[in-house]
Design an enzyme around this catalytic site. Structure first.
Site, mmCIF file in Angstrom:
data_model
loop_
_atom_site.group_PDB
_atom_site.id
_atom_site.type_symbol
_atom_site.label_atom_id
_atom_site.label_comp_id
_atom_site.label_asym_id
_atom_site.label_seq_id
_atom_site.Cartn_x
_atom_site.Cartn_y
_atom_site.Cartn_z
ATOM 1 C CG ASP A 207 32.291 92.547 77.737
ATOM 2 O OD1 ASP A 207 33.436 92.926 76.994
ATOM 3 O OD2 ASP A 207 31.346 93.002 76.757
ATOM 4 C CB SER A 231 34.410 94.223 73.285
ATOM 5 O OG SER A 231 34.335 95.446 74.823
ATOM 6 C CD GLN A 281 37.004 92.298 75.918
ATOM 7 O OE1 GLN A 281 36.641 93.007 77.182
ATOM 8 N NE2 GLN A 281 34.797 92.420 75.747
#
Length: 290
Positions: A207, A231, A281
């Site tokens: 991430d 996110s 993502q």
């Protein structure tokens, strides 16, 4: 004082407060929200702690529902969805101050003999990590000095990150650039021999840079920011065993950005070009001040 890799292992070592309930620390830092990779990594630890440990994680799918508050513990509640002959499934809910901030579903698979194997080769050849500067070295070379805030961040950073392509510092450099980025990464110190720790550490790292690919055609990765990003969801598929304290290449791209959202996908390879992990993502992007 422990090094950043040891602090990461400690951060992933959750406190069990009931059979299916765990509590994780959330360090008090200067961030507006808890780092999403931390929550995902801790949630995966909680899921793994409720299995027999003989089935590696093969996939996870997660949603970031609310921003977490730094400095406030996070409670992870695990639901044992399925314990089959080959697959184990767990659903994890992360709660902070009575509010759900994150959901994760993880699947574990008993290793099997493969009838066949194949993979596409890496998209391009890249320099070895030893040939590339660290982020701190690249910033220092450009600015002549490392800003205090970045110096403090570098001392806490559990991963060594080296960008394959040089950093862009002006909006003019960023304009019309392809939405692609690649970095070499590894933990800055040993993480032990527990495979679950390495899987959760890499989940943490996944991430850190992925949404950068969405921003590349719009603004420099370093310097004043014109957009805030967060996110929204995160998915990973784990193909082969690995160690997160050995170099891995994170090749990232953004196929589309529209409607205030940007999609990014990444492929993680070892030094031999073997595909270890696939990542997708989506992030929310909003112009600052508008």
């Amino acid at each position: 004082m422990t090094n950043p890799a040891e602090r990461l292992v400690d951060l992933l070592d959750l406190e069990r407060i009931e059979v299916n309930i765990f509590r994780g620390r959330s360090p008090q830092e200067s961030l507006q929200r808890v780092f999403g990779g931390q929550v995902a990594g801790q949630a995966l630890v909680a899921a793994g702690r409720t299995t027999d440990g003989d089935r590696p994680v093969h996939s996870l799918h997660a949603y970031f529902l609310r921003p977490g508050r730094p400095g406030v513990p996070i409670v992870y509640e695990v639901e044992r969805v399925r314990d089959g002959r080959s697959f184990t499934t767990r659903r994890v809910t992360a709660v902070q101050q009575g509010r759900t901030i994150f959901n994760l579903t993880a699947s574990f698979h008993r290793p099997e003999e493969a009838g066949f194997e194949h993979q596409l080769p890496p998209a391009r050849e890249v320099p070895a990590p030893e040939e590339l500067p660290t982020v701190a070295e690249e910033v220092r070379a450009h600015l002549g000095v490392l800003p205090d805030a970045l110096e403090r961040m570098a001392r806490r950073q559990p991963f060594d990150i080296r960008y394959v392509d040089r950093l862009r510092w002006t909006k003019e450099e960023a304009e019309d650039a392809d939405p692609r980025s690649a970095v070499w990464m590894r933990a800055v110190g040993p993480l032990g021999d527990d495979p679950l720790v390495h899987t959760c550490a890499l989940t943490y790292a996944s991430d850190m840079t992925l949404l950068d690919a969405v921003r590349i055609p719009v603004e420099p990765l370093w310097g004043p920011r014109g957009f805030d990003m967060a996110s929204l969801d995160h998915a990973m598929w784990f193909h082969r065993p690995f160690r997160a304290d050995e170099w891995f290449l994170y090749d990232q791209e953004s196929p589309v950005a529209t409607g205030g959202r940007g999609l990014a996908r990444g492929r993680i390879y070892d030094r031999g070009g073997n595909l270890l992990v696939s990542v997708v993502q989506e992030g929310l992007f909003r112009r600052l001040g508008g």
